[in-house]
Design a protein around this motif. Structure first.
Motif, PDB file in Angstrom:
ATOM      1  N   PHE A 202      18.461 -27.758 -21.079  1.00  0.00           N
ATOM      2  CA  PHE A 202      18.338 -29.080 -21.688  1.00  0.00           C
ATOM      3  C   PHE A 202      19.169 -30.105 -20.916  1.00  0.00           C
ATOM      4  CE2 PHE A 202      17.138 -27.631 -26.276  1.00  0.00           C
ATOM      5  CZ  PHE A 202      15.914 -27.220 -25.791  1.00  0.00           C
ATOM      6  N   GLY A 203      20.330 -29.660 -20.421  1.00  0.00           N
ATOM      7  CA  GLY A 203      21.146 -30.552 -19.605  1.00  0.00           C
ATOM      8  C   GLY A 203      20.448 -30.942 -18.316  1.00  0.00           C
ATOM      9  N   ILE A 204      19.753 -29.983 -17.690  1.00  0.00           N
ATOM     10  CA  ILE A 204      18.998 -30.278 -16.470  1.00  0.00           C
ATOM     11  C   ILE A 204      17.876 -31.273 -16.769  1.00  0.00           C
ATOM     12  CG2 ILE A 204      17.428 -29.289 -14.756  1.00  0.00           C
ATOM     13  CD1 ILE A 204      19.160 -26.747 -14.876  1.00  0.00           C
ATOM     14  N   LEU A 205      17.184 -31.073 -17.905  1.00  0.00           N
ATOM     15  CA  LEU A 205      16.138 -32.025 -18.291  1.00  0.00           C
ATOM     16  C   LEU A 205      16.723 -33.418 -18.473  1.00  0.00           C
ATOM     17  CD1 LEU A 205      13.118 -32.342 -19.140  1.00  0.00           C
ATOM     18  CD2 LEU A 205      13.899 -32.041 -21.496  1.00  0.00           C
ATOM     19  N   ALA A 206      17.888 -33.485 -19.142  1.00  0.00           N
ATOM     20  CA  ALA A 206      18.553 -34.782 -19.302  1.00  0.00           C
ATOM     21  C   ALA A 206      18.978 -35.345 -17.958  1.00  0.00           C
ATOM     22  CB  ALA A 206      19.765 -34.630 -20.223  1.00  0.00           C
ATOM     23  N   GLY A 207      19.392 -34.465 -17.031  1.00  0.00           N
ATOM     24  CA  GLY A 207      19.758 -34.914 -15.696  1.00  0.00           C
ATOM     25  C   GLY A 207      18.569 -35.496 -14.946  1.00  0.00           C
ATOM     26  N   ILE A 208      17.383 -34.892 -15.132  1.00  0.00           N
ATOM     27  CA  ILE A 208      16.163 -35.450 -14.540  1.00  0.00           C
ATOM     28  C   ILE A 208      15.923 -36.850 -15.092  1.00  0.00           C
ATOM     29  CG2 ILE A 208      13.665 -35.179 -14.320  1.00  0.00           C
ATOM     30  CD1 ILE A 208      15.216 -33.113 -12.746  1.00  0.00           C
ATOM     31  N   GLY A 209      16.145 -37.002 -16.413  1.00  0.00           N
ATOM     32  CA  GLY A 209      16.018 -38.320 -17.021  1.00  0.00           C
ATOM     33  C   GLY A 209      17.007 -39.317 -16.442  1.00  0.00           C
ATOM     34  N   SER A 210      18.238 -38.851 -16.167  1.00  0.00           N
ATOM     35  CA  SER A 210      19.247 -39.729 -15.568  1.00  0.00           C
ATOM     36  C   SER A 210      18.863 -40.115 -14.144  1.00  0.00           C
ATOM     37  CB  SER A 210      20.615 -39.034 -15.574  1.00  0.00           C
ATOM     38  OG  SER A 210      21.081 -38.828 -16.891  1.00  0.00           O
ATOM     39  N   CYS A 211      18.273 -39.170 -13.405  1.00  0.00           N
ATOM     40  CA  CYS A 211      17.783 -39.493 -12.057  1.00  0.00           C
ATOM     41  C   CYS A 211      16.724 -40.599 -12.121  1.00  0.00           C
ATOM     42  CB  CYS A 211      17.188 -38.255 -11.403  1.00  0.00           C
ATOM     43  SG  CYS A 211      18.389 -36.997 -10.922  1.00  0.00           S
ATOM     44  N   ALA A 212      15.822 -40.476 -13.085  1.00  0.00           N
ATOM     45  CA  ALA A 212      14.800 -41.504 -13.268  1.00  0.00           C
ATOM     46  C   ALA A 212      15.430 -42.832 -13.662  1.00  0.00           C
ATOM     47  CB  ALA A 212      13.800 -41.055 -14.336  1.00  0.00           C
ATOM     48  N   PHE A 213      16.467 -42.752 -14.481  1.00  0.00           N
ATOM     49  CA  PHE A 213      17.203 -43.942 -14.928  1.00  0.00           C
ATOM     50  C   PHE A 213      17.797 -44.679 -13.732  1.00  0.00           C
ATOM     51  CE2 PHE A 213      21.062 -45.974 -16.638  1.00  0.00           C
ATOM     52  CZ  PHE A 213      20.541 -46.651 -17.726  1.00  0.00           C
ATOM     53  N   VAL A 214      18.445 -43.928 -12.837  1.00  0.00           N
ATOM     54  CA  VAL A 214      19.062 -44.532 -11.656  1.00  0.00           C
ATOM     55  C   VAL A 214      17.997 -45.099 -10.715  1.00  0.00           C
ATOM     56  CG1 VAL A 214      20.392 -44.049  -9.571  1.00  0.00           C
ATOM     57  CG2 VAL A 214      21.138 -43.126 -11.761  1.00  0.00           C
ATOM     58  N   CYS A 215      16.978 -44.303 -10.430  1.00  0.00           N
ATOM     59  CA  CYS A 215      15.927 -44.757  -9.504  1.00  0.00           C
ATOM     60  C   CYS A 215      15.195 -45.978 -10.053  1.00  0.00           C
ATOM     61  CB  CYS A 215      14.937 -43.621  -9.248  1.00  0.00           C
ATOM     62  SG  CYS A 215      15.633 -42.223  -8.341  1.00  0.00           S
ATOM     63  N   GLY A 216      14.925 -45.969 -11.357  1.00  0.00           N
ATOM     64  CA  GLY A 216      14.249 -47.099 -11.970  1.00  0.00           C
ATOM     65  C   GLY A 216      15.056 -48.371 -11.886  1.00  0.00           C
ATOM     66  N   ASN A 217      16.356 -48.260 -12.165  1.00  0.00           N
ATOM     67  CA  ASN A 217      17.205 -49.443 -12.129  1.00  0.00           C
ATOM     68  C   ASN A 217      17.500 -49.905 -10.709  1.00  0.00           C
ATOM     69  OD1 ASN A 217      18.195 -50.232 -14.990  1.00  0.00           O
ATOM     70  ND2 ASN A 217      18.279 -48.013 -14.995  1.00  0.00           N
ATOM     71  N   LEU A 218      17.589 -48.972  -9.765  1.00  0.00           N
ATOM     72  CA  LEU A 218      17.767 -49.370  -8.368  1.00  0.00           C
ATOM     73  C   LEU A 218      16.551 -50.137  -7.864  1.00  0.00           C
ATOM     74  CD1 LEU A 218      19.483 -46.336  -6.587  1.00  0.00           C
ATOM     75  CD2 LEU A 218      20.359 -48.670  -6.801  1.00  0.00           C
ATOM     76  N   SER A 219      15.366 -49.665  -8.217  1.00  0.00           N
ATOM     77  CA  SER A 219      14.158 -50.354  -7.778  1.00  0.00           C
ATOM     78  C   SER A 219      14.079 -51.755  -8.375  1.00  0.00           C
ATOM     79  CB  SER A 219      12.915 -49.539  -8.154  1.00  0.00           C
ATOM     80  OG  SER A 219      12.815 -49.400  -9.557  1.00  0.00           O
ATOM     81  N   THR A 220      14.506 -51.873  -9.641  1.00  0.00           N
ATOM     82  CA  THR A 220      14.508 -53.188 -10.293  1.00  0.00           C
ATOM     83  C   THR A 220      15.462 -54.147  -9.589  1.00  0.00           C
ATOM     84  OG1 THR A 220      14.008 -52.141 -12.406  1.00  0.00           O
ATOM     85  CG2 THR A 220      14.877 -54.376 -12.483  1.00  0.00           C
ATOM     86  N   ARG A 221      16.541 -53.580  -9.057  1.00  0.00           N
ATOM     87  CA  ARG A 221      17.562 -54.396  -8.392  1.00  0.00           C
ATOM     88  C   ARG A 221      17.013 -55.105  -7.160  1.00  0.00           C
ATOM     89  NH1 ARG A 221      20.812 -57.347  -6.848  1.00  0.00           N
ATOM     90  NH2 ARG A 221      23.078 -57.201  -6.822  1.00  0.00           N
ATOM     91  N   PHE A 222      15.994 -54.523  -6.526  1.00  0.00           N
ATOM     92  CA  PHE A 222      15.545 -55.035  -5.233  1.00  0.00           C
ATOM     93  C   PHE A 222      14.130 -55.603  -5.237  1.00  0.00           C
ATOM     94  CE2 PHE A 222      18.734 -51.739  -4.250  1.00  0.00           C
ATOM     95  CZ  PHE A 222      19.660 -52.539  -3.601  1.00  0.00           C
ATOM     96  N   ILE A 223      13.483 -55.648  -6.404  1.00  0.00           N
ATOM     97  CA  ILE A 223      12.151 -56.252  -6.452  1.00  0.00           C
ATOM     98  C   ILE A 223      12.130 -57.345  -7.516  1.00  0.00           C
ATOM     99  CG2 ILE A 223      10.979 -54.178  -5.627  1.00  0.00           C
ATOM    100  CD1 ILE A 223      10.204 -53.501  -8.447  1.00  0.00           C
ATOM    101  N   SER A 224      11.130 -58.202  -7.440  1.00  0.00           N
ATOM    102  CA  SER A 224      11.040 -59.327  -8.372  1.00  0.00           C
ATOM    103  C   SER A 224      10.639 -58.840  -9.763  1.00  0.00           C
ATOM    104  CB  SER A 224      10.009 -60.334  -7.869  1.00  0.00           C
ATOM    105  OG  SER A 224       8.705 -59.765  -7.893  1.00  0.00           O
ATOM    106  N   THR A 225      10.815 -59.721 -10.751  1.00  0.00           N
ATOM    107  CA  THR A 225      10.454 -59.379 -12.120  1.00  0.00           C
ATOM    108  C   THR A 225       8.960 -59.082 -12.247  1.00  0.00           C
ATOM    109  OG1 THR A 225      12.257 -60.736 -13.008  1.00  0.00           O
ATOM    110  CG2 THR A 225      10.455 -60.183 -14.503  1.00  0.00           C
ATOM    111  N   ALA A 226       8.131 -59.896 -11.605  1.00  0.00           N
ATOM    112  CA  ALA A 226       6.679 -59.678 -11.664  1.00  0.00           C
ATOM    113  C   ALA A 226       6.319 -58.320 -11.075  1.00  0.00           C
ATOM    114  CB  ALA A 226       5.951 -60.794 -10.923  1.00  0.00           C
ATOM    115  N   SER A 227       6.896 -57.994  -9.921  1.00  0.00           N
ATOM    116  CA  SER A 227       6.616 -56.711  -9.278  1.00  0.00           C
ATOM    117  C   SER A 227       7.141 -55.542 -10.092  1.00  0.00           C
ATOM    118  CB  SER A 227       7.232 -56.687  -7.880  1.00  0.00           C
ATOM    119  OG  SER A 227       6.675 -57.692  -7.059  1.00  0.00           O
ATOM    120  N   THR A 228       8.227 -55.757 -10.827  1.00  0.00           N
ATOM    121  CA  THR A 228       8.799 -54.692 -11.645  1.00  0.00           C
ATOM    122  C   THR A 228       7.778 -54.147 -12.637  1.00  0.00           C
ATOM    123  OG1 THR A 228      11.056 -55.552 -11.474  1.00  0.00           O
ATOM    124  CG2 THR A 228      10.567 -54.137 -13.362  1.00  0.00           C
ATOM    125  N   PHE A 229       7.103 -55.036 -13.356  1.00  0.00           N
ATOM    126  CA  PHE A 229       6.138 -54.597 -14.356  1.00  0.00           C
ATOM    127  C   PHE A 229       4.862 -54.048 -13.720  1.00  0.00           C
ATOM    128  CE2 PHE A 229       8.919 -57.416 -16.735  1.00  0.00           C
ATOM    129  CZ  PHE A 229       9.122 -56.674 -17.889  1.00  0.00           C
TER     130      PHE A 229
END
Length: 442
Positions: free
Chosen positions: A143-170
């Motif tokens: 379950f911790g590994i599954l949560a870790g996968i979720g955290s990886c997605a959390f980081v990747c998602g927020n990093l991508s948001t950091r470098f693209i426009s709001t329109a491109s984000t959605f």
């Protein structure tokens, strides 16, 4: 090998789904404020609308979550996963097209309706899928590994948001949500356990007969298996440990959602945070969570036990909320985000403790029950925290304490921490013989 392949496909599905969902979180606050209160850093209407949405979603998931969990025990995890993963795409497409006021309201309505089915469903079903394939002594780490996968997605998602426009984000988020649903449908194998017995048989004829019998039983008994309040009460009474886990789930979720509903508006009003600062904050929290869940937690779970890790996670959750509430400078929220390295212990350990109190054929039911209790907390939480947040961020606050609502959430989290200390271990209910025949070591 087949089950290990199934878990790898589940992890990829879970990653893609969460990557899509987390991308929009840093941007949605700015979109909401721009649509409702353009040019302002404080907007009570946005806070109240977010609270109303949370209440409606909570009421829906309170009914839907146990239903989905029960039906997944009958029809399988894969078929039920297709429902929330498909519905998630609809509101994202609207904001991918336009963020104008009318489109925002259309998004708001459809997001509220679809989230009544989607909110937490993928996580709940993923937990049940893992429990189908992992033995009890490894379940906390899994379950911790599954949560870790979720955290990886959390980081990747927020990093991508950091470098693209709001329109491109959605736009990107909607595309990835489509890819996630297609990937799951094509590659994820089914994981059904019917009364603890695998559908596979040594003989092809026996397998066909078994499947026909099982399909007829599903059609005849479907209405008998739909969850009711009595079913949930019976499950809570079946084990004191399960009841205590449910209490911890309620209060921890009540506090977490209070902070979630308040924090971004608080930081925007207090320190003028925007999309980029929100993304930075979430990346720090996510990276800390990845390190903890994938590296630290598997070691500590075996060394100190999941119940102690649960208490540690809840204790640092309280400290995290307290530090946010008294933040005196813009760097303090970043320091508080580092507490995630210990906070992330709580949820995987809680779900693992609950999963061990039911049999192999009731994993969906158990996870659905816990998720339903969390949904009930999400219904009540906005009534307490949305008015507090709006009041103490306004000019009419009775005293100057912008983070007062977050401080109140910290005290609620303390109740969950105290309950976790009182929790006593109970022997797993699952039959070890069945478990060994249907599970493989990771």
């Amino acid at each position: 090998m087949k089950k290990m392949s199934g878990l790898s496909h589940l992890f990829m599905t879970f990653f893609l789904h969460n990557f899509s969902a987390f991308m929009v979180i840093p941007a949605i606050t700015d979109v909401t404020m721009s649509a409702l209160c353009p040019g302002k850093d404080e907007c009570s209407l946005a806070i109240y609308l977010s609270g109303i949405q949370q209440v409606i979603i909570g009421l829906g998931t309170l009914v839907i979550m146990p239903l989905i969990g029960n039906l997944s025990d009958i029809y399988g995890r894969k078929d039920m996963l297709m429902i929330p993963m498909s519905l998630t795409i609809i509101p994202l497409v609207i904001l991918a097209y336009s963020r104008a006021k009318n489109f925002f309201y259309a998004y708001y309505v459809l997001k509220t309706l679809t989230a009544m089915v989607c909110e937490g469903s993928v996580h709940c079903l993923a937990l049940a899928y893992v429990a189908d394939n992992i033995p009890e002594n490894r379940r906390a780490s899994a379950f911790g590994i599954l949560a870790g996968i979720g955290s990886c997605a959390f980081v990747c998602g927020n990093l991508s948001t950091r470098f693209i426009s709001t329109a491109s984000t959605f736009q990107v988020s909607a595309l990835i949500a489509v890819i996630a649903a297609l990937y799951m449908r094509v590659f994820l194998p089914e994981s059904i356990i019917d009364n603890g017995i695998s559908t596979r048989r040594n003989s092809k004829d026996e397998a066909e007969v078994s499947l026909l019998d099982k399909d007829s039983k599903k059609n005849l008994q479907i209405f008998k298996t739909l969850p009711s309040l009595d079913d949930s009460i019976s499950l809570l009474r079946s084990s004191m440990t399960f009841l205590q886990a449910a209490i911890v789930a309620f209060f921890s979720t009540f506090a977490d959602l209070g902070v979630y509903a308040s924090l971004m508006y608080y930081l925007k009003a207090r320190f003028h945070f925007s999309k980029d600062q929100f993304a930075d904050l979430m990346v720090i929290s996510g990276v800390a969570g990845i390190i903890s869940q994938l590296v630290v937690m598997p070691v500590l779970a075996a060394a100190v036990g999941e119940q102690k890790l649960l208490s540690i996670g809840l204790l640092f959750s309280c400290a995290n909320m307290f530090l946010y509430s008294i933040a005196w400078s813009s760097w303090v929220p970043y320091a508080a985000a580092m507490f995630s390295i210990l906070i992330v212990f709580a949820q995987p350990c809680l779900r693992s403790i609950a999963s061990k109190q039911v049999g192999p054929s009731e994993q969906g039911k158990a996870q659905g029950c816990i998720s339903g209790i969390c949904s009930f907390a999400s219904v009540i939480s906005p009534f307490a925290f949305s008015p507090l947040t709006a009041l103490f961020l306004s000019e009419t606050a009775p005293f100057h304490f912008p983070g007062f609502s977050i401080l109140c959430a910290a005290f609620v989290a303390m109740i969950a921490f105290v309950q976790s200390i009182m929790m006593r271990a109970a022997p797993p209910i699952s039959n070890s013989k069945i478990n060994n025949s249907n599970c493989v070591e990771p």
